[in-house]
Scaffold this motif. Structure first.
Motif, short mmCIF file in Angstrom:
data_model
loop_
_atom_site.label_atom_id
_atom_site.label_comp_id
_atom_site.label_asym_id
_atom_site.label_seq_id
_atom_site.Cartn_x
_atom_site.Cartn_y
_atom_site.Cartn_z
N GLN A 48 0.85 -1.19 0.00
CA GLN A 48 0.00 0.00 0.00
C GLN A 48 0.88 1.24 0.00
O GLN A 48 1.89 1.29 0.71
N ASP A 49 0.51 2.23 -0.80
CA ASP A 49 1.22 3.51 -0.77
C ASP A 49 0.88 4.27 0.51
O ASP A 49 -0.30 4.37 0.88
N VAL A 70 5.98 2.77 0.12
CA VAL A 70 5.18 1.56 -0.09
C VAL A 70 5.46 0.59 1.06
O VAL A 70 6.59 0.17 1.27
N GLY A 110 -5.22 -1.97 -6.68
CA GLY A 110 -4.23 -1.02 -6.17
C GLY A 110 -2.80 -1.44 -6.44
O GLY A 110 -2.50 -2.15 -7.39
N ARG A 111 -1.91 -0.99 -5.57
CA ARG A 111 -0.48 -1.26 -5.75
C ARG A 111 -0.19 -2.74 -5.64
O ARG A 111 -0.71 -3.43 -4.77
N GLN A 112 0.63 -3.25 -6.56
CA GLN A 112 1.01 -4.66 -6.57
C GLN A 112 2.41 -4.85 -5.99
O GLN A 112 3.24 -3.94 -6.02
N TRP A 113 2.66 -6.05 -5.46
CA TRP A 113 3.96 -6.34 -4.86
C TRP A 113 5.07 -6.25 -5.90
O TRP A 113 6.15 -5.76 -5.63
N THR A 133 5.90 -5.63 -10.37
CA THR A 133 5.36 -5.17 -11.65
C THR A 133 4.72 -6.34 -12.37
O THR A 133 5.31 -7.41 -12.48
N SER A 159 2.96 -2.92 -15.29
CA SER A 159 2.48 -1.92 -14.33
C SER A 159 2.51 -2.51 -12.93
O SER A 159 2.30 -3.71 -12.75
N ASP A 160 2.78 -1.66 -11.93
CA ASP A 160 2.72 -2.13 -10.55
C ASP A 160 1.43 -1.67 -9.87
O ASP A 160 1.32 -1.67 -8.65
N VAL A 161 0.44 -1.27 -10.68
CA VAL A 161 -0.87 -0.87 -10.18
C VAL A 161 -1.93 -1.66 -10.95
O VAL A 161 -1.82 -1.85 -12.16
N THR A 179 -3.34 3.28 -3.63
CA THR A 179 -2.48 3.86 -4.66
C THR A 179 -2.68 5.37 -4.68
O THR A 179 -3.67 5.85 -5.22
#
Length: 251
Positions: A146-147, A152, A182-185, A187, A191-193, A249
């Motif tokens: 999570q941002d 992160v 949302g944000r991924q662990w 890429t 994308s990492d989102v 994110t």
């Protein structure tokens, strides 16, 4: 525990919840009803109720906070009104611990290394879901990110015994779709989102025109249900789910 560089500092009123794998976390037992959860958390603010899973409309979430208007913990209930999953906000959520190891608000790479050191046996081995989020099925735990204002950080997502099978798998497991947004662990597909910025709610969705979108049944028994379904039916992402994605994110 002294926070490492970049980790979330302890804030007043942020409790420590001990994870008893597959059975309970803090004062909560998996299988509780929503009313039992409320009774177990006196003084906690109920901020929102929302639809959590487009494939199963009866699955819903409760967003709770230790302070007004500050989301701290997300709880998910099935159609029988049983608590089956709990997720702790990286910045404001309970400090979830597993055998003395703190899981909430940690630097992902540091916690990942520690988890590997502690749980490398065949019985309690770390596995990765289709989009690279690590977890341990045998203890019903997935680590998301999570941002936050500190960078992160980790967000533990936990499930009870009846729902632990393949919990790290966003296609086969029971963790609601909104917790994979949302944000991924790592890429994933460039994308990492997730959803990727070009498919998120902006008034007009990216991807195929509605008339050319294929029905969701076509995707049965195929991998990456969340990805394929979101590409073809982006509108199934509900307001509550999108709000969680936005909270995870900041960008």
């Amino acid at each position: 525990m002294v926070p490492e560089a970049g980790e979330s500092p302890t804030e007043p009123g942020r409790p420590v919840w001990v994870l008893n794998p597959l059975e309970s976390v803090g004062p909560l037992r998996f299988g509780m009803s929503a009313d039992e959860v409320r009774a177990a958390l006196p003084g906690v603010f109920e901020l929102k109720s929302f639809s959590a899973e487009p494939f199963y409309p009866d699955v819903y979430g409760l967003q709770l906070g230790f302070h007004p208007a500050v989301p701290a913990v997300y709880m998910y209930f099935n159609r029988a009104d049983q608590l089956f999953s709990v997720a702790a906000d990286a910045s404001h959520g309970p400090r979830v611990t597993l055998e003395g190891l703190e899981l909430t608000g940690r630097v992902p790479a540091v916690l990942e290394d520690t988890i590997f050191d502690l749980y490398s046996s065949p019985v309690r081995g770390v596995s990765y879901g289709p989009r690279g989020n690590p977890g341990i099925n045998d203890i019903g735990m997935v680590l998301r990110v999570q941002d936050t204002a500190s960078g992160v950080l980790t967000r533990p997502v936990l499930v009870g015994r009846e729902w632990a099978d393949r919990c790290t798998d966003d296609w086969e497991g029971s963790i609601p779709e909104c917790e994979w947004l949302g944000r991924q662990w790592r890429t994933y597909e460039g994308s990492d989102v997730w959803p990727r910025p070009d498919t998120r709610r902006t008034g007009r969705r990216g991807g195929l025109p509605r008339s050319r979108r294929r029905p969701c049944e076509i995707y049965a028994n195929r991998p990456h249900k969340a990805d394929l379904f979101a590409e073809a039916h982006a509108d199934v992402i509900t307001e509550g789910m999108q709000a969680i994605a936005d909270a995870l994110t900041l960008a």
